[in-house]
Write an enzyme that holds these catalytic residues in place. Structure first.
Site, mmCIF file in Angstrom:
data_model
loop_
_atom_site.group_PDB
_atom_site.id
_atom_site.type_symbol
_atom_site.label_atom_id
_atom_site.label_comp_id
_atom_site.label_asym_id
_atom_site.label_seq_id
_atom_site.Cartn_x
_atom_site.Cartn_y
_atom_site.Cartn_z
ATOM 1 N N GLY A 183 3.895 -15.882 -1.889
ATOM 2 C CA GLY A 183 4.088 -15.931 -0.444
ATOM 3 C C GLY A 183 4.480 -14.636 0.216
ATOM 4 O O GLY A 183 4.697 -14.610 1.432
ATOM 5 N N CYS A 229 -0.846 -13.467 3.366
ATOM 6 C CA CYS A 229 -0.575 -14.752 2.721
ATOM 7 C C CYS A 229 0.253 -15.623 3.657
ATOM 8 O O CYS A 229 1.218 -15.154 4.252
ATOM 9 C CB CYS A 229 0.186 -14.533 1.415
ATOM 10 N N GLY A 280 2.697 -11.685 0.245
ATOM 11 C CA GLY A 280 1.599 -10.805 0.610
ATOM 12 C C GLY A 280 1.402 -10.689 2.112
ATOM 13 O O GLY A 280 1.745 -11.600 2.883
#
Length: 341
Positions: A174, A179, A176
């Protein structure tokens, strides 16, 4: 159950300088030698990895970054025949695969034709019960290839991966830049604490990658200081000539499209759409065109060298032991942001 300790991202901390004898950035060595426990291979290079996203994990990226001794994880949509094995040094790229039977069958052809030194088993949810079985299977078939696998965020599963054949565990869920897993699922772990909390619990030769959460050049050094052996980034390498993806122009400014691999864009491109039983967990953005990646790489390496001179680390491996951190509520003065000339 609630764990009450506050967990931190890279933006929550700063590295404290310390008196030392280094007088120049030229005095530090960015390359590090690793001996991987399960494959038995020895590798020397700069411990940075380009993420195996289809816009960044490209053959053109390998061509450029192998000159710096940096690893590129190729995206998993290449066929064996696409890889120009006479042009690429196998020490500086990994081939990627998922866990489906079709992907594992293609992995066999990849190994036979490309003869890679690295395999990256890429699973968004590394906690699935079948992943360990796939790890065992790959390790048994390819005992001499260095195996990267993830993603996970806790030390218990890192140790389980290592004990079953993984050489380098990819950590981060989570974090990124493209993301949205945390927004869609509520699942994740702040990246700085993810690395700190894991490093102190795992064996010395169990190597980990901090994957995601890099927003500035200084975050690379923070990740190494936290205990990461490698740092993987996607967004920092996106938008360059060596990236794939659409280039667009608006009002005279060029942009390149960048998207997460769980985004609707990626699923439409590679799988014919978003399956009815899942949701998109990534976003699509436009980044200002950045030109050749070489300048970005040199900027990253220059930042790491400078960190090393601030804390007295002559070798990359020393960054973890030399870095002390403080928590902060602000990391930078932003008063003149967007006023640069």
């Amino acid at each position: 159950m609630i764990e009450n300790d506050i967990k931190l991202d890279f933006s929550d901390v700063l590295i404290v300088p310390r008196p030392n004898t280094l007088v120049s950035r030229n005095d530090v060595n960015l390359e590090r030698e690793f001996q991987f426990t399960n494959s038995g291979r020895i590798w020397t290079g700069i411990p940075i990895m380009v993420a195996n996203m289809d816009t960044t994990g490209t053959i053109d990226m390998v061509r450029q970054l192998q000159e710096f001794h940096i690893l590129t994880c190729l995206h998993k949509f290449y066929e064996p025949e696409d890889i120009p094995i006479d042009e690429l040094n196998p020490d500086y790229f990994a081939i990627s695969c998922g866990t489906s039977e079709k992907e594992l069958e293609k992995l066999g052809r990849m190994v036979e034709i490309v003869k890679p030194h690295f395999i990256c088993l890429d699973v968004a949810n590394g906690y699935r019960h079948d992943v360990i079985e796939k790890i065992k299977h790959i390790r048994k078939l390819y005992p001499g290839i260095t195996l990267i696998a993830g993603n996970v965020v806790t030390p218990e599963i890192v140790k389980e991966y290592y004990e079953n054949g993984v050489d380098i565990v990819k950590m981060g869920i989570g974090s990124g830049s493209v993301c949205t897993t945390r927004l869609k699922t509520g699942v994740g772990y702040p990246q700085f604490s993810c690395i700190v909390d894991t490093k102190k619990e795992i064996p010395e030769n169990c190597f980990i990658i901090s994957d995601g959460g890099i927003q500035t050049v200084g975050d690379f050094s923070k990740a190494y200081g936290a205990g990461a052996d490698f740092v993987m980034a996607g967004g920092m390498f996106a938008g360059h000539d060596e990236c794939s993806g659409e280039t667009i122009e608006e009002n005279g400014t060029k942009y390149k499209i960048f998207y997460g691999m769980s985004s609707a864009n990626a699923m439409n491109k590679h799988y014919g759409g978003v399956a009815s039983y899942r949701s998109s967990e990534g976003k699509c953005v436009k980044l200002k065109y950045r030109g050749p990646v070489q300048q970005t790489v040199e900027d990253i390496l220059g930042g790491i060298r400078s960190t090393m001179t601030y804390v007295g680390a002559k070798q990359m491996k020393e960054l973890h032991e030399k870095c002390s951190f403080i928590r902060v509520n602000n990391t930078v003065n932003r008063i003149y942001n967007n006023n640069e000339v």
